[in-house]
Design a protein around this motif. Structure first.
Motif: not given
Length: 405
Positions: A114-115, A153-156, A214-215, A349-352
């Protein structure tokens, strides 16, 4: 539970029939079958039932539950894993493939987690699996998925900027430019989705009832993104020499939304990239650019995608010397990427992850995970050395050296 018990548990899940957690697919040979598998990966990642459990696609199992005897080869595994790089499922969910024996025959088990950053889309459409089949999401499903995202909890790039408001976003640009590239036409034509819901569904705001940008929303749609995310600009310097202390030919801080930032910087690349003439190595004169355009674009866009946006006021720095270009972004390697494996094919991999989706929507990314390889091929074809990387905890610096006559 050991690995053998786990395999038995998954076999029992497959045998019990299709459900909100399990899908059977006979093969991967046709585009239709592949698309249906992609839709199901998307649906499992969205986890509309909020089970928090893995979704399983049993590849090599027919609708009646019998194993088809599909040949499970390395090429088949690679074809399934290559879905990651196509950029049609965004933001990219976590999934793995494993071989398993089922009913005495080998099958390929695709496990989808799950995302945390829902909704996940395939080909501009959101797919869900509330029961034993995959279907397009309704507007109510979209609202649920957007609401569910708030509690995880969300990515940056999905962090909420509560000091900003929706008035800080260019809604006309969102409606006329961004949405048509991000959402499938049939979904856009459907009734019942307000602008606020569309902003939340595309991760531009926190809440379908309004909320805060959001950002990602500020980066893509902000009237003045660097007011909200202070490091969101590019410092471009063209230096007449090989040292930072040499005279400056061009000094340009480049601001704007994501599209403007990329286009503005790449316009500088075009303006400063000189054409040289080789009169010595061939019978006819040969003309070439000092730097291949695609290599500069790939390395710069990589910096935009992977940089750290929160907790820093540092911009991306593009310093163009007489013999090299240095592109430096704040934020070191992330996730499974580290100093020793940085740049290796297939290691990404993805920080964003949601910014990756936005860059693809705007046409700045075609495939994921191949930017460095693409750049190095273009450099080799043009006669330049490969990109050199200096990776530290706080930054990544890419050095591209000029082609010598």
């Amino acid at each position: 539970m050991d690995a053998q018990q786990l395999d038995h548990a998954f076999a029992a899940l497959i045998q019990s029939g299709e459900s909100f957690r399990c899908e059977r697919k006979a093969d991967f040979s046709s585009k239709d079958n592949k698309d249906k598998i992609c839709q199901t990966i998307c649906a499992f990642a969205n986890d509309i039932s909020d089970s928090g459990q893995l979704g399983i696609i049993a590849l090599g199992v027919s609708n009646d539950g019998t194993a088809t005897g599909l040949e499970i080869t390395d090429a088949l595994e690679s074809a399934v894993l290559n879905i990651r790089g196509e950029g049609k499922i965004v933001p990219l969910p976590s999934f793995v493939v494993k071989q398993q024996i089922y009913a005495g025959k080998a099958i390929l088990r695709i496990e989808v987690a799950p995302s945390v950053s829902t909704p996940v889309k395939f080909d501009g459409r959101i797919w869900v699996r509330p029961g034993n089949s995959t279907r397009k999401a309704s507007s109510e499903d979209e609202r649920r998925l957007s609401d569910k995202r708030k509690h995880k909890e969300q990515p940056d790039d999905c962090q909420v900027l509560s000091h900003q408001s929706i008035s800080d976003l260019n809604l006309a640009y969102f409606k006329t430019t961004y949405l048509p590239q991000a959402i499938a036409r049939d979904v856009l034509d459907a009734n019942g989705r307000t602008t606020e819901e569309q902003l939340a569904s595309t991760k531009m705001t926190s809440d379908p009832a309004g909320g805060f940008p959001t950002v990602l929303g500020m980066l893509c749609l902000g009237w003045s993104p660097s007011d909200a995310v202070p490091g969101d600009y590019v410092q471009f310097l063209r230096i007449d020499g090989k040292d930072i202390t040499d005279p400056i030919m061009d000094d340009a801080p480049i601001h704007g939304n994501l599209d403007d930032l990329i286009r503005g910087t790449e316009a500088k690349f075009t303006a400063h990239n000189q054409t040289a003439v080789d009169l010595t190595t061939a019978a006819k004169e040969q003309r070439f650019l000092q730097y291949p355009k695609i290599a500069l674009e790939q390395i710069f866009r990589n910096a935009v995608l992977h940089r750290l946006y929160l907790g820093t006021h540092s911009p991306i720095r593009v310093y163009w010397y007489s013999d090299r270009i240095e592109i430096t972004n704040p934020g070191g390697p992330y996730g499974v990427v580290n100093k020793s494996n940085f740049g290796n094919p297939g290691i990404t991999d993805y920080r964003n992850p949601n910014l990756a989706e936005a860059m693809r929507n705007l046409g700045h990314v075609q495939r994921f995970g191949v930017g460095i390889s693409t750049a190095n091929k273009a450099l080799a074809d043009n006669g330049n050395p490969s990109v050199e990387f200096n990776t530290e905890q706080g930054f990544v610096q890419a050095t591209i050296r000029r082609r010598l006559p």
